[in-house]
Design a protein around this motif. Structure first.
Motif, short mmCIF file in Angstrom:
data_model
loop_
_atom_site.label_atom_id
_atom_site.label_comp_id
_atom_site.label_asym_id
_atom_site.label_seq_id
_atom_site.Cartn_x
_atom_site.Cartn_y
_atom_site.Cartn_z
N ASN A 48 0.83 -1.21 0.00
CA ASN A 48 0.00 0.00 0.00
C ASN A 48 0.86 1.26 0.00
O ASN A 48 0.53 2.24 -0.66
N TRP A 52 0.86 4.37 -2.59
CA TRP A 52 0.60 5.72 -2.08
C TRP A 52 1.70 6.69 -2.47
O TRP A 52 1.43 7.78 -2.97
N ASP A 54 4.06 6.24 -4.73
CA ASP A 54 4.31 6.18 -6.17
C ASP A 54 5.80 6.26 -6.51
O ASP A 54 6.23 7.11 -7.29
N ASP A 115 -4.35 3.70 7.38
CA ASP A 115 -4.86 5.04 7.69
C ASP A 115 -4.06 5.67 8.82
O ASP A 115 -3.77 6.86 8.80
N ARG A 118 -0.73 6.95 7.42
CA ARG A 118 -0.89 8.23 6.73
C ARG A 118 -1.10 9.37 7.71
O ARG A 118 -0.55 10.45 7.56
N LEU A 140 0.97 13.67 -2.86
CA LEU A 140 0.78 12.31 -2.39
C LEU A 140 1.83 11.38 -2.96
O LEU A 140 1.78 10.19 -2.75
N SER A 141 2.74 11.88 -3.78
CA SER A 141 3.87 11.07 -4.12
C SER A 141 5.00 11.60 -3.28
O SER A 141 5.52 12.63 -3.53
#
Length: 155
Positions: A48, A52, A54, A115, A118, A140-141
């Protein structure tokens, strides 16, 4: 680096441990590398994280793998800072999950882990530096970790 009280480490310190297996998956010895990198839960979380952030993050088996990759990774200091924070949040969350599973079953659910990672990443970037936060929110990268975790969390 491997100083956390995993069952393997406790047994190596001549403490009487009936079973050094990791009770969540019962398949392997509870070592730091297993809990944070090769357990099915950890593998899912790292997958994940790859999506997320990338980036081309290799499959990691240990802290040595992570440190080797991180040192060779050709990225800007800001990007490295973000990855450092994310890895700290990921590691902290997996270790908390391990502890909760053993000492307070049901407190943390596997579905909530990513979650939390993050959220911790966002909070730590907010505390540690606005430059890290801007990149974390904006794209978000998309940040020696276990030693720093108590100081990061206590702020």
């Amino acid at each position: 680096m491997d100083r956390l009280p995993s069952r393997l480490n406790l047994s190596a310190r001549v403490l009487e441990i009936n079973d050094i297996g990791w009770p969540f998956c019962s398949a392997r010895v509870e070592s730091l590398s297993h809990v944070l990198f090769s357990c099915d839960v950890a593998v899912d979380i790292w997958r994940n994280a790859r999506i997320w952030i990338d980036i081309q993050l290799p499959i990691l088996e240990s802290w040595i793998d992570w440190e080797t990759w991180f040192q060779r990774w050709n990225a800007s200091p800001k990007m490295k800072g973000r990855m450092y924070v994310i890895t700290a949040a990921l590691s902290w969350t997996l270790w908390r999950f391990r502890s909760a599973f053993i000492f307070d079953p049901g407190k943390m659910k596997k579905q909530e882990l990513f979650d939390l990672i993050r959220l911790y990443s966002f909070n730590w970037c907010t505390i540690r530096g606005k430059d890290l936060l801007v990149g974390l929110i904006g794209s978000l990268s998309l940040c020696k970790l276990v030693v720093l975790l108590p100081s990061l969390v206590s702020r």
